[in-house]
Design a protein around this motif. Sequence first.
Motif, PDB file in Angstrom:
ATOM      1  N   GLU A  91      11.011  -7.879   1.858  1.00 38.54           N
ATOM      2  CA  GLU A  91      11.335  -9.281   2.121  1.00 38.54           C
ATOM      3  C   GLU A  91      10.189  -9.801   2.979  1.00 38.54           C
ATOM      4  O   GLU A  91       9.830  -9.189   3.985  1.00 38.54           O
ATOM      5  N   VAL A  92       9.597 -10.928   2.564  1.00 40.64           N
ATOM      6  CA  VAL A  92       8.425 -11.449   3.256  1.00 40.64           C
ATOM      7  C   VAL A  92       8.784 -12.657   4.105  1.00 40.64           C
ATOM      8  O   VAL A  92       9.797 -13.319   3.881  1.00 40.64           O
ATOM      9  N   GLU A  93       7.949 -12.930   5.094  1.00 44.46           N
ATOM     10  CA  GLU A  93       8.120 -14.111   5.935  1.00 44.46           C
ATOM     11  C   GLU A  93       7.691 -15.355   5.157  1.00 44.46           C
ATOM     12  O   GLU A  93       6.704 -15.318   4.411  1.00 44.46           O
ATOM     13  N   TYR A  94       8.409 -16.452   5.338  1.00 45.42           N
ATOM     14  CA  TYR A  94       8.063 -17.707   4.691  1.00 45.42           C
ATOM     15  C   TYR A  94       6.676 -18.172   5.150  1.00 45.42           C
ATOM     16  O   TYR A  94       6.332 -18.064   6.320  1.00 45.42           O
ATOM     17  N   GLY A  95       5.888 -18.671   4.222  1.00 43.93           N
ATOM     18  CA  GLY A  95       4.580 -19.219   4.541  1.00 43.93           C
ATOM     19  C   GLY A  95       3.432 -18.235   4.368  1.00 43.93           C
ATOM     20  O   GLY A  95       2.268 -18.618   4.422  1.00 43.93           O
ATOM     21  N   VAL A  96       3.747 -16.964   4.173  1.00 46.05           N
ATOM     22  CA  VAL A  96       2.710 -15.949   4.012  1.00 46.05           C
ATOM     23  C   VAL A  96       2.308 -15.897   2.536  1.00 46.05           C
ATOM     24  O   VAL A  96       3.180 -15.783   1.665  1.00 46.05           O
ATOM     25  N   PRO A  97       1.008 -15.995   2.238  1.00 46.40           N
ATOM     26  CA  PRO A  97       0.574 -15.854   0.837  1.00 46.40           C
ATOM     27  C   PRO A  97       0.920 -14.453   0.317  1.00 46.40           C
ATOM     28  O   PRO A  97       0.381 -13.452   0.807  1.00 46.40           O
ATOM     29  N   ILE A  98       1.826 -14.384  -0.634  1.00 45.31           N
ATOM     30  CA  ILE A  98       2.385 -13.108  -1.076  1.00 45.31           C
ATOM     31  C   ILE A  98       1.325 -12.219  -1.710  1.00 45.31           C
ATOM     32  O   ILE A  98       1.295 -11.010  -1.458  1.00 45.31           O
ATOM     33  N   HIS A  99       0.437 -12.773  -2.500  1.00 44.42           N
ATOM     34  CA  HIS A  99      -0.586 -11.939  -3.143  1.00 44.42           C
ATOM     35  C   HIS A  99      -1.524 -11.311  -2.113  1.00 44.42           C
ATOM     36  O   HIS A  99      -1.947 -10.167  -2.263  1.00 44.42           O
ATOM     37  N   GLU A 100      -1.828 -12.031  -1.037  1.00 49.31           N
ATOM     38  CA  GLU A 100      -2.664 -11.467   0.027  1.00 49.31           C
ATOM     39  C   GLU A 100      -1.890 -10.413   0.825  1.00 49.31           C
ATOM     40  O   GLU A 100      -2.447  -9.383   1.213  1.00 49.31           O
ATOM     41  N   LEU A 101      -0.611 -10.677   1.068  1.00 52.05           N
ATOM     42  CA  LEU A 101       0.237  -9.713   1.774  1.00 52.05           C
ATOM     43  C   LEU A 101       0.337  -8.410   0.974  1.00 52.05           C
ATOM     44  O   LEU A 101       0.231  -7.322   1.548  1.00 52.05           O
ATOM     45  N   ALA A 102       0.510  -8.518  -0.326  1.00 49.21           N
ATOM     46  CA  ALA A 102       0.603  -7.322  -1.174  1.00 49.21           C
ATOM     47  C   ALA A 102      -0.682  -6.497  -1.076  1.00 49.21           C
ATOM     48  O   ALA A 102      -0.626  -5.261  -1.004  1.00 49.21           O
ATOM     49  N   ASP A 103      -1.832  -7.170  -1.050  1.00 49.18           N
ATOM     50  CA  ASP A 103      -3.104  -6.455  -0.896  1.00 49.18           C
ATOM     51  C   ASP A 103      -3.173  -5.732   0.445  1.00 49.18           C
ATOM     52  O   ASP A 103      -3.622  -4.585   0.522  1.00 49.18           O
ATOM     53  N   ARG A 104      -2.698  -6.399   1.524  1.00 46.96           N
ATOM     54  CA  ARG A 104      -2.710  -5.767   2.854  1.00 46.96           C
ATOM     55  C   ARG A 104      -1.741  -4.586   2.922  1.00 46.96           C
ATOM     56  O   ARG A 104      -2.042  -3.552   3.522  1.00 46.96           O
ATOM     57  N   ILE A 105      -0.566  -4.736   2.302  1.00 54.63           N
ATOM     58  CA  ILE A 105       0.405  -3.640   2.257  1.00 54.63           C
ATOM     59  C   ILE A 105      -0.219  -2.437   1.566  1.00 54.63           C
ATOM     60  O   ILE A 105      -0.175  -1.315   2.081  1.00 54.63           O
ATOM     61  N   ARG A 106      -0.818  -2.671   0.399  1.00 51.88           N
ATOM     62  CA  ARG A 106      -1.437  -1.560  -0.340  1.00 51.88           C
ATOM     63  C   ARG A 106      -2.529  -0.885   0.478  1.00 51.88           C
ATOM     64  O   ARG A 106      -2.600   0.343   0.539  1.00 51.88           O
ATOM     65  N   ALA A 107      -3.382  -1.671   1.117  1.00 54.85           N
ATOM     66  CA  ALA A 107      -4.471  -1.101   1.926  1.00 54.85           C
ATOM     67  C   ALA A 107      -3.911  -0.273   3.080  1.00 54.85           C
ATOM     68  O   ALA A 107      -4.386   0.846   3.337  1.00 54.85           O
ATOM     69  N   ASN A 108      -2.888  -0.778   3.779  1.00 52.95           N
ATOM     70  CA  ASN A 108      -2.291  -0.057   4.906  1.00 52.95           C
ATOM     71  C   ASN A 108      -1.632   1.250   4.457  1.00 52.95           C
ATOM     72  O   ASN A 108      -1.766   2.287   5.106  1.00 52.95           O
ATOM     73  N   VAL A 109      -0.909   1.193   3.336  1.00 55.82           N
ATOM     74  CA  VAL A 109      -0.210   2.378   2.843  1.00 55.82           C
ATOM     75  C   VAL A 109      -1.207   3.429   2.368  1.00 55.82           C
ATOM     76  O   VAL A 109      -1.075   4.610   2.698  1.00 55.82           O
ATOM     77  N   VAL A 110      -2.206   3.005   1.610  1.00 57.72           N
ATOM     78  CA  VAL A 110      -3.216   3.955   1.122  1.00 57.72           C
ATOM     79  C   VAL A 110      -3.899   4.631   2.302  1.00 57.72           C
ATOM     80  O   VAL A 110      -4.047   5.859   2.338  1.00 57.72           O
ATOM     81  N   ASP A 111      -4.302   3.847   3.294  1.00 54.91           N
ATOM     82  CA  ASP A 111      -4.982   4.410   4.461  1.00 54.91           C
ATOM     83  C   ASP A 111      -4.090   5.419   5.180  1.00 54.91           C
ATOM     84  O   ASP A 111      -4.506   6.534   5.475  1.00 54.91           O
ATOM     85  N   ALA A 112      -2.851   5.041   5.450  1.00 54.41           N
ATOM     86  CA  ALA A 112      -1.944   5.913   6.200  1.00 54.41           C
ATOM     87  C   ALA A 112      -1.602   7.185   5.421  1.00 54.41           C
ATOM     88  O   ALA A 112      -1.697   8.296   5.948  1.00 54.41           O
ATOM     89  N   VAL A 113      -1.193   7.043   4.173  1.00 57.15           N
ATOM     90  CA  VAL A 113      -0.756   8.203   3.389  1.00 57.15           C
ATOM     91  C   VAL A 113      -1.927   9.142   3.105  1.00 57.15           C
ATOM     92  O   VAL A 113      -1.806  10.355   3.281  1.00 57.15           O
ATOM     93  N   GLU A 114      -3.056   8.586   2.679  1.00 55.87           N
ATOM     94  CA  GLU A 114      -4.195   9.456   2.359  1.00 55.87           C
ATOM     95  C   GLU A 114      -4.743  10.141   3.607  1.00 55.87           C
ATOM     96  O   GLU A 114      -5.105  11.312   3.562  1.00 55.87           O
ATOM     97  N   THR A 115      -4.783   9.425   4.735  1.00 59.45           N
ATOM     98  CA  THR A 115      -5.282  10.019   5.972  1.00 59.45           C
ATOM     99  C   THR A 115      -4.355  11.122   6.474  1.00 59.45           C
ATOM    100  O   THR A 115      -4.804  12.191   6.873  1.00 59.45           O
ATOM    101  N   MET A 116      -3.048  10.874   6.442  1.00 61.83           N
ATOM    102  CA  MET A 116      -2.102  11.823   7.028  1.00 61.83           C
ATOM    103  C   MET A 116      -1.740  12.998   6.119  1.00 61.83           C
ATOM    104  O   MET A 116      -1.384  14.063   6.618  1.00 61.83           O
ATOM    105  N   THR A 117      -1.827  12.802   4.786  1.00 58.28           N
ATOM    106  CA  THR A 117      -1.376  13.863   3.880  1.00 58.28           C
ATOM    107  C   THR A 117      -2.488  14.471   3.038  1.00 58.28           C
ATOM    108  O   THR A 117      -2.325  15.578   2.525  1.00 58.28           O
ATOM    109  N   GLY A 118      -3.569  13.737   2.836  1.00 61.32           N
ATOM    110  CA  GLY A 118      -4.619  14.206   1.946  1.00 61.32           C
ATOM    111  C   GLY A 118      -4.313  13.940   0.480  1.00 61.32           C
ATOM    112  O   GLY A 118      -5.102  14.262  -0.402  1.00 61.32           O
ATOM    113  N   LEU A 119      -3.154  13.340   0.180  1.00 70.20           N
ATOM    114  CA  LEU A 119      -2.790  12.992  -1.192  1.00 70.20           C
ATOM    115  C   LEU A 119      -3.466  11.687  -1.590  1.00 70.20           C
ATOM    116  O   LEU A 119      -3.605  10.775  -0.776  1.00 70.20           O
ATOM    117  N   GLU A 120      -3.865  11.585  -2.855  1.00 73.50           N
ATOM    118  CA  GLU A 120      -4.425  10.337  -3.374  1.00 73.50           C
ATOM    119  C   GLU A 120      -3.272   9.427  -3.792  1.00 73.50           C
ATOM    120  O   GLU A 120      -2.400   9.833  -4.570  1.00 73.50           O
TER     121      GLU A 120
END
Length: 155
Positions: A91-120
């Motif tokens: 669920e997103v906050e009103y006023g946030v560009p959703i396509h940009e938020l999705a890109d930030r979510i993906r970048a944050n998740v990829v960074d965290a998961v790949e750094t902490m687990t070594g999984l691609e």
Amino acid sequence: MVDIESRSGNPAASGGNQGSGVRGRTTIADGVVATIAEIAIRETEGVHSVGKGASKALGAVTSRVSGSSGRGRTVKVEVGEKQTAIDVDVEVEYGVPIHELADRIRANVVDAVETMTGLEVVEININVFDVHIPGEDDEDDSDDADSGRGGSRVR
């Protein structure tokens, strides 16, 4: 769940004796990947909540009652030997560009998961199920439905 075999010729890096070969096995449970992903998603500015419906409510109750995180219920993961795929409802906050938020979510998740687990991370599917409007809550929605203003405008 994934098993990762550690191989290193550097005894300082692996904490073992000289030589190469298997140094041991590390097993990473699906729930661990889900928890890492959920924390990364929640830390992304513009995300109001993660998960929806019963899984979101159950996770909140479980964490209050048992002290456990319950995070694995709101983020679904598929973990292979070297890769993982992630599905999440947000669920997103009103006023946030959703396509940009999705890109930030993906970048944050990829960074965290790949750094902490070594999984691609090969895929992150994001389902935006609602927009949070400040000042509105679930009780207001149920009051409006009971106010007798008439039926639905669309069929």
